[in-house]
Structures are given as structure tokens and as C-alpha cells.
Design a protein around this motif. Structure first.
Motif, PDB file in Angstrom:
ATOM      1  N   ARG A 237       5.479-107.276  -4.713  1.00 34.49           N
ATOM      2  CA  ARG A 237       5.355-108.383  -4.101  1.00 34.49           C
ATOM      3  C   ARG A 237       3.817-108.734  -3.991  1.00 34.49           C
ATOM      4  O   ARG A 237       3.549-109.841  -3.973  1.00 34.49           O
ATOM      5  CB  ARG A 237       5.863-108.005  -2.448  1.00 34.49           C
ATOM      6  CG  ARG A 237       7.389-108.064  -2.445  1.00 34.49           C
ATOM      7  CD  ARG A 237       7.814-108.050  -0.648  1.00 34.49           C
ATOM      8  NE  ARG A 237       7.359-106.841   0.004  1.00 34.49           N
ATOM      9  CZ  ARG A 237       7.897-105.931  -0.033  1.00 34.49           C
ATOM     10  NH1 ARG A 237       9.137-105.887  -0.566  1.00 34.49           N
ATOM     11  NH2 ARG A 237       7.413-104.692   0.526  1.00 34.49           N
ATOM     12  N   LYS A 238       3.089-107.755  -3.914  1.00 36.46           N
ATOM     13  CA  LYS A 238       1.526-107.957  -4.120  1.00 36.46           C
ATOM     14  C   LYS A 238       1.224-108.806  -5.331  1.00 36.46           C
ATOM     15  O   LYS A 238       0.539-110.040  -5.542  1.00 36.46           O
ATOM     16  CB  LYS A 238       0.781-106.871  -4.135  1.00 36.46           C
ATOM     17  CG  LYS A 238       0.566-106.375  -2.443  1.00 36.46           C
ATOM     18  CD  LYS A 238      -0.229-105.096  -2.667  1.00 36.46           C
ATOM     19  CE  LYS A 238      -0.495-104.500  -1.127  1.00 36.46           C
ATOM     20  NZ  LYS A 238      -1.462-105.220  -0.526  1.00 36.46           N
ATOM     21  N   ILE A 239       1.895-108.410  -6.580  1.00 42.79           N
ATOM     22  CA  ILE A 239       1.663-108.949  -7.851  1.00 42.79           C
ATOM     23  C   ILE A 239       1.980-110.271  -8.015  1.00 42.79           C
ATOM     24  O   ILE A 239       1.398-111.402  -8.284  1.00 42.79           O
ATOM     25  CB  ILE A 239       2.401-108.186  -8.985  1.00 42.79           C
ATOM     26  CG1 ILE A 239       1.666-106.839  -9.012  1.00 42.79           C
ATOM     27  CG2 ILE A 239       2.048-108.738 -10.311  1.00 42.79           C
ATOM     28  CD1 ILE A 239       0.185-106.472  -9.249  1.00 42.79           C
ATOM     29  N   THR A 240       3.151-110.576  -7.129  1.00 41.33           N
ATOM     30  CA  THR A 240       3.970-111.848  -7.316  1.00 41.33           C
ATOM     31  C   THR A 240       2.899-112.854  -6.485  1.00 41.33           C
ATOM     32  O   THR A 240       2.765-113.929  -6.863  1.00 41.33           O
ATOM     33  CB  THR A 240       5.383-111.788  -6.622  1.00 41.33           C
ATOM     34  OG1 THR A 240       6.134-110.777  -7.232  1.00 41.33           O
ATOM     35  CG2 THR A 240       5.875-113.303  -6.386  1.00 41.33           C
ATOM     36  N   SER A 241       2.258-112.175  -5.324  1.00 36.58           N
ATOM     37  CA  SER A 241       1.515-113.131  -4.661  1.00 36.58           C
ATOM     38  C   SER A 241       0.247-113.560  -5.226  1.00 36.58           C
ATOM     39  O   SER A 241      -0.256-114.622  -4.977  1.00 36.58           O
ATOM     40  CB  SER A 241       1.029-112.292  -3.093  1.00 36.58           C
ATOM     41  OG  SER A 241       2.500-112.268  -2.445  1.00 36.58           O
ATOM     42  N   ILE A 242      -0.177-112.569  -5.998  1.00 37.02           N
ATOM     43  CA  ILE A 242      -1.595-112.904  -6.852  1.00 37.02           C
ATOM     44  C   ILE A 242      -1.148-113.841  -7.735  1.00 37.02           C
ATOM     45  O   ILE A 242      -2.245-114.904  -8.021  1.00 37.02           O
ATOM     46  CB  ILE A 242      -2.160-111.511  -7.057  1.00 37.02           C
ATOM     47  CG1 ILE A 242      -3.660-111.773  -7.429  1.00 37.02           C
ATOM     48  CG2 ILE A 242      -1.451-111.305  -8.512  1.00 37.02           C
ATOM     49  CD1 ILE A 242      -4.442-112.093  -6.239  1.00 37.02           C
ATOM     50  N   LYS A 243      -0.083-114.008  -8.456  1.00 38.48           N
ATOM     51  CA  LYS A 243       0.425-114.912  -9.402  1.00 38.48           C
ATOM     52  C   LYS A 243       0.478-116.187  -8.754  1.00 38.48           C
ATOM     53  O   LYS A 243       0.042-117.147  -9.355  1.00 38.48           O
ATOM     54  CB  LYS A 243       1.576-114.553 -10.069  1.00 38.48           C
ATOM     55  CG  LYS A 243       1.693-113.344 -11.206  1.00 38.48           C
ATOM     56  CD  LYS A 243       2.682-113.055 -11.664  1.00 38.48           C
ATOM     57  CE  LYS A 243       2.746-111.935 -12.760  1.00 38.48           C
ATOM     58  NZ  LYS A 243       4.014-111.444 -13.510  1.00 38.48           N
ATOM     59  N   MET A 244       0.987-116.391  -7.565  1.00 36.35           N
ATOM     60  CA  MET A 244       1.182-117.633  -7.053  1.00 36.35           C
ATOM     61  C   MET A 244      -0.345-118.168  -6.231  1.00 36.35           C
ATOM     62  O   MET A 244      -0.571-119.463  -6.733  1.00 36.35           O
ATOM     63  CB  MET A 244       1.969-117.393  -5.685  1.00 36.35           C
ATOM     64  CG  MET A 244       3.582-117.254  -5.973  1.00 36.35           C
ATOM     65  SD  MET A 244       4.057-118.338  -6.894  1.00 36.35           S
ATOM     66  CE  MET A 244       4.129-119.877  -5.734  1.00 36.35           C
ATOM     67  N   ALA A 245      -0.925-117.208  -5.961  1.00 37.40           N
ATOM     68  CA  ALA A 245      -2.426-117.614  -5.691  1.00 37.40           C
ATOM     69  C   ALA A 245      -3.339-118.109  -7.063  1.00 37.40           C
ATOM     70  O   ALA A 245      -4.069-119.362  -6.642  1.00 37.40           O
ATOM     71  CB  ALA A 245      -3.268-116.438  -5.213  1.00 37.40           C
ATOM     72  N   HIS A 246      -2.944-117.404  -8.086  1.00 40.32           N
ATOM     73  CA  HIS A 246      -3.618-117.830  -9.300  1.00 40.32           C
ATOM     74  C   HIS A 246      -3.150-119.313  -9.730  1.00 40.32           C
ATOM     75  O   HIS A 246      -3.987-120.254 -10.204  1.00 40.32           O
ATOM     76  CB  HIS A 246      -3.421-116.900 -10.340  1.00 40.32           C
ATOM     77  CG  HIS A 246      -3.942-117.150 -11.789  1.00 40.32           C
ATOM     78  ND1 HIS A 246      -5.269-116.984 -12.035  1.00 40.32           N
ATOM     79  CD2 HIS A 246      -3.273-117.807 -12.738  1.00 40.32           C
ATOM     80  CE1 HIS A 246      -5.475-117.445 -13.319  1.00 40.32           C
ATOM     81  NE2 HIS A 246      -4.248-117.857 -13.822  1.00 40.32           N
ATOM     82  N   ALA A 247      -1.728-119.637  -9.599  1.00 37.06           N
ATOM     83  CA  ALA A 247      -1.432-120.857 -10.041  1.00 37.06           C
ATOM     84  C   ALA A 247      -1.735-121.975  -9.300  1.00 37.06           C
ATOM     85  O   ALA A 247      -2.289-123.093  -9.568  1.00 37.06           O
ATOM     86  CB  ALA A 247       0.303-120.853  -9.852  1.00 37.06           C
TER      87      ALA A 247
ATOM     88  N   PHE B 133      -4.337-114.301   1.078  1.00 39.91           N
ATOM     89  CA  PHE B 133      -4.084-113.594   2.227  1.00 39.91           C
ATOM     90  C   PHE B 133      -2.865-112.452   2.495  1.00 39.91           C
ATOM     91  O   PHE B 133      -2.959-111.391   2.819  1.00 39.91           O
ATOM     92  CB  PHE B 133      -4.248-114.220   3.540  1.00 39.91           C
ATOM     93  CG  PHE B 133      -5.706-114.680   3.973  1.00 39.91           C
ATOM     94  CD1 PHE B 133      -6.418-113.623   4.303  1.00 39.91           C
ATOM     95  CD2 PHE B 133      -6.008-116.033   3.934  1.00 39.91           C
ATOM     96  CE1 PHE B 133      -7.473-113.942   4.702  1.00 39.91           C
ATOM     97  CE2 PHE B 133      -7.462-116.214   4.037  1.00 39.91           C
ATOM     98  CZ  PHE B 133      -8.283-115.340   4.587  1.00 39.91           C
ATOM     99  N   ARG B 134      -1.813-112.968   1.994  1.00 36.86           N
ATOM    100  CA  ARG B 134      -0.645-111.906   1.839  1.00 36.86           C
ATOM    101  C   ARG B 134      -0.733-110.884   0.895  1.00 36.86           C
ATOM    102  O   ARG B 134      -0.153-109.882   1.112  1.00 36.86           O
ATOM    103  CB  ARG B 134       0.557-113.041   1.185  1.00 36.86           C
ATOM    104  CG  ARG B 134       1.176-114.131   2.172  1.00 36.86           C
ATOM    105  CD  ARG B 134       2.222-114.817   1.549  1.00 36.86           C
ATOM    106  NE  ARG B 134       2.735-115.949   2.380  1.00 36.86           N
ATOM    107  CZ  ARG B 134       3.709-116.750   2.338  1.00 36.86           C
ATOM    108  NH1 ARG B 134       4.553-116.536   1.078  1.00 36.86           N
ATOM    109  NH2 ARG B 134       4.128-117.629   3.127  1.00 36.86           N
ATOM    110  N   VAL B 135      -1.512-110.923  -0.005  1.00 39.54           N
ATOM    111  CA  VAL B 135      -1.864-109.861  -0.915  1.00 39.54           C
ATOM    112  C   VAL B 135      -2.557-108.737  -0.046  1.00 39.54           C
ATOM    113  O   VAL B 135      -2.358-107.701  -0.140  1.00 39.54           O
ATOM    114  CB  VAL B 135      -2.624-110.015  -1.998  1.00 39.54           C
ATOM    115  CG1 VAL B 135      -2.941-108.895  -2.976  1.00 39.54           C
ATOM    116  CG2 VAL B 135      -1.907-111.044  -2.852  1.00 39.54           C
TER     117      VAL B 135
END
Length: 258
Positions: free
Chosen positions: A170-180, A124-126
Motif C-alpha cells: 500500500r505504501k508503494i502504491t501511494s508513492i506511485k500515485m504521489a509521483h503521478a 502523507f498516506r505513505v
């Protein structure tokens, strides 16, 4: 200390907060890039410079769109896992899942719920609304009022690209965290099912061999001359109980004389 960090990060991914000196350095670097772009004045191949600026801008826009699409996909996966979580929670609560200990099932299930929840939060943050810089009509009109409109458009394109990079990162970082988190949720689901399957087959095999093992145990007790009235049966389920061998005396005598 480093291995502790790796273990904690393996079970619970997290982001390290940047230090104040790093924040100031990033801001100074951004302002330096802006000043370099404002002072940019190519004397030849202006069209080539504009082409490269547009290419960089399109690449950043593709990064933004790609992260949004992945976030939407992850939200679909999360919404699919929610009914599975509810069903699995009800099954564990009613003790219908294999023979694994209840505390293991509940702890693993709670961890799965947290993983799925945080995967949804990061996705959702993305997709949250953020500031985006683009060249507008007034920028085009203002550029053509200058002596070198191509150079002005190139500068404004590069400025917009630089100002959008932090938000896209920041979007890329958030999507990486969601993936993890989503990966760990699927891993937790797999562990729950695998452990319960192993416990189920183990308990089934032990129950099928229970009678033979009891027979062998009684035969061993007779061999070492232990009176049947003072021995205990071996309960493979973990609850030893005092045995009454009065009904088995003839069978034990036959075993002892054979």
C-alpha cells in the motif's frame, strides 16, 4: 471504452477498487502462505533457511524505508511548489502573465493546484502510522524453549514478513500515485508558462507589423476601387472599428496614382 479509460487516467490518475472476489482470493492466498510457513520443517541446512528468511525480511524493510524517504522528498517538493502557486495565482489574477486568455490560465492553474494537493495527500498516506510485525523478545525466548530454536525463528521471521507485505505494498502504491500527480503538476506549470510565452511573442510580432499590414490593406482596397469612406481598418487585436480616412486622402490618392 479502453481509450476513454486511458484519456481519463492521463489527466487524472486513479486506482481501481478491487472486486470482492479478488479480496477473498487475496485473503485465502495469505492464509495459505501462513499455513505453509507453520508447517515448514526443514530437515537440513536450518541455518541457510534462517539466512534466507532474514534476507527477505531485510528486503521488505528496505522497501518500506525507501517509500518513506521518497514520500518525505515529495512533501518537500510540494511545500516548495505552494509559494510558487500563490505567486502564479496572483500574477494571473492581475493579468501580468503573457497574453494568453484568462480562462486558459485560470483552468490550468486550478488543475495545477489540484495536482499538487493530491500529490501531498498521497505522500502523507505513505507516512501515516501503520501496523508492523516484528520479532520481539518474547518470540526469541519462546523459540529457544523449543527443540529446534533455529527453525522456530525462521518460521516467525517469515510470518512477520508475510504479514507486513500488504502494508508495504500500500505504501508503494501511494508513492506511485504521489509521483503521478506531482509529474502532472510540473507538466501543467510548464504548459502555462510555454503558452503565455508563445502568446506574448505572437502579440508582440503582430503589433510590430500592424502598421505595415494596414498600409497593405488600404492599398488593396484602393486597387479594387473601394471608396475610403466606406472601408474599415483591420484591427489585429480582434476589434474592427470604422475608419475615418479624411486625413489620409492625400496619401491614398498618391498611392492610387503611383
Amino acid at each position: 471504452m479502453k481509450w476513454r479509460y486511458k484519456v481519463i487516467h492521463f489527466f487524472w490518475p486513479f486506482l481501481e477498487s478491487p472486486r470482492p472476489c479478488e479480496i477473498e482470493s487475496s485473503r485465502a492466498r495469505l492464509e495459505q502462505q501462513k499455513d505453509s510457513i507453520r508447517n515448514f520443517s526443514p530437515e537440513r541446512e536450518c541455518d541457510k533457511a534462517l539466512e534466507e528468511a532474514l534476507r527477505i525480511s531485510d528486503a521488505e524493510e528496505k522497501r518500506r524505508n525507501g517509500s518513506d524517504q521518497k514520500a518525505s522528498t515529495y512533501l518537500v517538493v510540494v511545500s516548495t511548489l505552494v509559494p510558487l502557486l500563490v505567486t502564479l495565482a496572483a500574477t494571473v489574477w492581475e493579468s501580468k502573465v503573457g497574453s494568453a486568455p484568462m480562462y486558459f490560465n485560470m483552468c490550468a492553474l486550478a488543475l495545477s493546484v489540484l495536482y499538487v494537493s493530491y500529490a501531498g495527500v498521497w505522500a502523507f498516506r505513505v507516512l501515516e502510522v501503520s501496523v508492523s510485525h516484528r520479532i520481539g523478545v518474547s518470540d526469541i525466548l519462546g523459540s529457544w524453549s523449543e527443540n529446534e530454536p533455529t527453525i522456530e525463528i525462521t518460521k516467525k521471521t517469515l510470518l512477520c514478513t508475510v504479514q507486513n507485505q500488504d502494508g508495504i505494498n500500500r505504501k508503494i502504491t501511494s508513492i506511485k500515485m504521489a509521483h503521478a500527480f506531482l509529474l502532472r503538476a510540473l507538466l501543467a506549470f510548464s504548459i502555462i508558462l510555454l503558452v503565455n510565452i508563445v502568446f506574448y511573442f505572437a502579440s508582440t510580432m503582430l503589433s510590430s507589423y500592424e502598421g505595415k499590414l494596414r498600409h497593405w490593406a488600404c492599398k488593396l482596397l484602393i486597387t479594387i476601387d473601394i471608396h475610403p469612406d466606406s472601408c474599415r481598418e483591420i484591427d489585429l487585436l480582434g476589434n474592427p472599428s470604422l475608419a475615418s480616412f479624411s486625413a489620409k486622402e492625400e496619401q491614398i490618392d498618391a498611392l492610387s496614382t503611383s
